[in-house]
Design an enzyme around this catalytic site. Structure first.
Site, PDB file in Angstrom:
ATOM      1  N   HIS A   1      -5.861  67.181   0.245  1.00  0.00           N
ATOM      2  CA  HIS A   1      -5.504  66.335   1.382  1.00  0.00           C
ATOM      3  C   HIS A   1      -4.129  66.703   1.934  1.00  0.00           C
ATOM      4  O   HIS A   1      -3.335  67.378   1.274  1.00  0.00           O
ATOM      5  CB  HIS A   1      -5.499  64.858   0.970  1.00  0.00           C
ATOM      6  CG  HIS A   1      -6.870  64.258   0.894  1.00  0.00           C
ATOM      7  ND1 HIS A   1      -7.700  64.442  -0.198  1.00  0.00           N
ATOM      8  CD2 HIS A   1      -7.587  63.500   1.779  1.00  0.00           C
ATOM      9  CE1 HIS A   1      -8.849  63.799   0.014  1.00  0.00           C
ATOM     10  NE2 HIS A   1      -8.811  63.228   1.204  1.00  0.00           N
TER      11      HIS A   1
ATOM     12  N   LYS B   1      -0.452  61.841   2.154  1.00  0.00           N
ATOM     13  CA  LYS B   1      -1.304  60.897   1.417  1.00  0.00           C
ATOM     14  C   LYS B   1      -0.530  60.337   0.229  1.00  0.00           C
ATOM     15  O   LYS B   1       0.119  61.079  -0.495  1.00  0.00           O
ATOM     16  CB  LYS B   1      -2.569  61.617   0.940  1.00  0.00           C
ATOM     17  CG  LYS B   1      -3.630  60.694   0.361  1.00  0.00           C
ATOM     18  CD  LYS B   1      -4.943  61.431   0.134  1.00  0.00           C
ATOM     19  CE  LYS B   1      -5.983  60.524  -0.502  1.00  0.00           C
ATOM     20  NZ  LYS B   1      -6.308  59.348   0.328  1.00  0.00           N
TER      21      LYS B   1
END
Lengths: 248, 248, 248, 248
Positions: free
Chosen positions: B132, B136
């Site tokens: 990701h 995040k």
């Protein structure tokens, strides 16, 4: 269970002989190659015949086995509609005999094909890249062709239209070959064995299913599943995926 | 169908508003954010409420909607067992109302989880890598945790033993975190949005299922499927995969 | 430094305007599109012109800029040998002016090409897969063609023979298109932006270099490097890789 | 050139014996294993000794060889600073003898490390995933540790700050282990041999360099390059990348 291997000197045949010898529930009755008498199958009480021979030799082997009530597990390639039709005729006369014709015995390959069939219903784009060693003579691979056909059928059922593709200016071959609806690309390189990637795409996302097979040992669990279950499936079965429930 | 969006100023909320406005069969009745009065839902005759708010705010929103007979499609995160239990109680008093709680609205992510559940029954090894963007805050992602749980359950059903792993000497963290049986690895890097790879392995072969989500538009088809079908599924449904038959 | 953007309403042009506005050491002097008078460049004291227009319009823009002593950074495509030759003539009359023509401003893409050129000397097999969104009109991409040419040149220098490839039976297009020595495959799918994979193989091993570009923001660091350094490189420079030392 | 192999019954030793026997310019003088007398090296006129033994045995072998003017090519693992320091002392007394210590003989692995070192200067994020067979006892792999150190050094030279990472809530181990600046993740699964992926990321783009090694044959070109060139490099050399110019 008594099992014979035909094409026992080929690479897949040799692996099969070794795998059968390692399995405590299986007994190897015969390992035959070109020119060896098929009568050894009947004399030795063979129940299942495994065939990794050649497109030229396989039908004669199957006729002998099926006529003698021996189930067959076949990895030999080149089964077109005519051959499959002949095989069905033959099996109809021996309704208790099971025949499994499998283009790919890798469990991962079988799952890849099944998942691709499912995913095809949800995505607008689908494309296949298969990557094999540089000694392979055919392109695309049989597994890629089969996968493309399964995707095409699934798209038809879901009434999908043509895939999005704005290509106007193409160097010939850049967009691969179309098998059904699906562009297929074949990579040939040293350092590969047998690999395939199926790509599905829609706005903002892609789903990729990849199978990597790095040696023939990877096919043996599938061959053994075929041997152990073929008697339960009389008649013709094409594709190991039909035995998946027996694999878990 | 009359639809309202809560959390309409957040990134997923904004995308949802745009997607509803673009869909000819849906009418946007209200787009609310923090502090806006929930009564706008009832006044406007809203049939389905979409919630992309925060773990703190969501339960109050759901209580209002469900009590007023409004179906709910929820992408807000942080639903633990306690919250789900409260929600079930609430729904039991309003048996015609449907509630969909979905940790991931990407169709590809849902298929990835389903395929992983199936593949888990056939392979000895299973491992997850999720990748990701660097902003995040949690690791692993909710989707990775859910996938690992589904794989763990499937392995239990197939009576699989411990995964093969000979590691004796490990720098702490190298082998990831275990969620159920499954090692999970979280990569955080600029240039990513939301990606996950699930790897299954056995002798000689690996099967890899990868989902790449490169923008939020990729979640909207899933949100719309939720909106259009939630009324057909009264009670609590966790996971968009339960609506898959409606997606083809 | 005073910078103007031509093609300012196109997608790359808009991103460039935003990137220049965000950079404290750069001042935007003009953002022009089709039909706007080029005189704005000279009136505003522009030092560097960025051109993301069209193959038809670009040469006229370059003539004006170079004749007026303005350096140019060009992302417009379609520079064949004839155009490059004209451009060299023009620059020879204005020996202090720098011109950068770059088919790809992604730093990762530039590194991918450089690494591919190096790796080509060590491996027998080399193949390219490029994957782009379904709206792209040309196949293969300009970056793939350039990479294939660089690999072909490197193989010539290392006196490599033909790549290993036993293909005898091919469905037309399966093996891609040959650019120089290198088979190139073009995938077109929803869910992609611009991606390329270069595969090198030898006995028992493959080396794969992959670049993924998921939005135009990824090109802006390369555009800014071009703007900041073009004055240091008088004459014609093709390819951002020639500025790599300025990027670290 | 006369070459001996120590550790000849191990897997890498056996491959080396086979590779030397297949090379027309090399003659195998001795293939020794544990307990065999080292005097066979001198009696047979060995010029280069290849060592694939164990961390315990290797120093004694090197002392014998170097003292007798025999060059050494070493794939045995476990060379820490103390061992390397001892080896340098030894070599300083025999200034014509060359010693190559290589943690990885795959040409692709060496290139992967070199390219990673270069790419590290241009990208904010860098992360390593290495994937090996389930029988491997250490995590991360030696190659991954070395790659991470090379990336860390390159970042220092380019004065890069900390990598972007907003992780606040982490299940222990999810973000891998840090080697220098670089998070490293180790996957262990059936169906793998030795694989590594190095990921570099910046706004909007990632560059991924992946090496796949599917059998030990893939290391033999590197071993042969070591054997053929070690005499040209007197003193200690760590890493096959120092011989890259001899490989093209």
């Amino acid at each position: 269970m008594k099992v014979a291997v035909l094409g026992a000197k080929g690479r897949m045949g040799m692996e099969s002989v070794a795998a059968i010898n390692s399995a405590s529930d299986l007994t190897l009755t015969a390992s035959l190659d070109i020119g060896d008498p098929l009568e050894q199958l009947t004399k030795s009480g063979t129940e299942v015949m495994v065939d990794f021979t050649t497109p030229d030799a396989v039908m004669k082997n199957l006729e002998f086995a099926i006529s003698n009530g021996i189930h067959v597990v076949v990895g030999t390639t080149g089964f077109n509609d005519a051959k499959l039709s002949n095989l069905k005729d033959l099996l109809s006369k021996h309704p208790k005999v099971g025949a499994l014709i499998a283009p790919n015995f890798g469990l991962g390959a079988v799952l890849m094909m099944q998942f691709s069939q499912t995913a095809a219903k949800y995505f607008e784009s689908a494309e296949i890249i298969e990557l094999h060693h540089a000694n392979k003579v055919d392109a695309p691979s049989g597994t890629a062709i089969r996968t493309a056909q399964m995707i095409t059928d699934a798209r038809k059922q879901s009434k999908k239209g043509a895939m999005p593709d704005a290509t106007k200016s193409e160097l010939s071959g850049a967009r691969g070959t179309k098998v059904g609806d699906v562009p297929v690309h074949s990579v040939r390189s040293h350092g590969y064995v047998a690999h395939q990637e199926v790509i599905f795409g829609d706005a903002g996302e892609t789903l990729t299913i990849r199978h990597d097979s790095i040696n023939r040992a990877g096919f043996m669990p599938g061959v053994l599943i075929g041997i152990r279950n073929v008697a339960k499936y009389p008649g013709l079965t094409v594709g190991l995926e039909n035995y998946m429930e027996d694999m878990k």
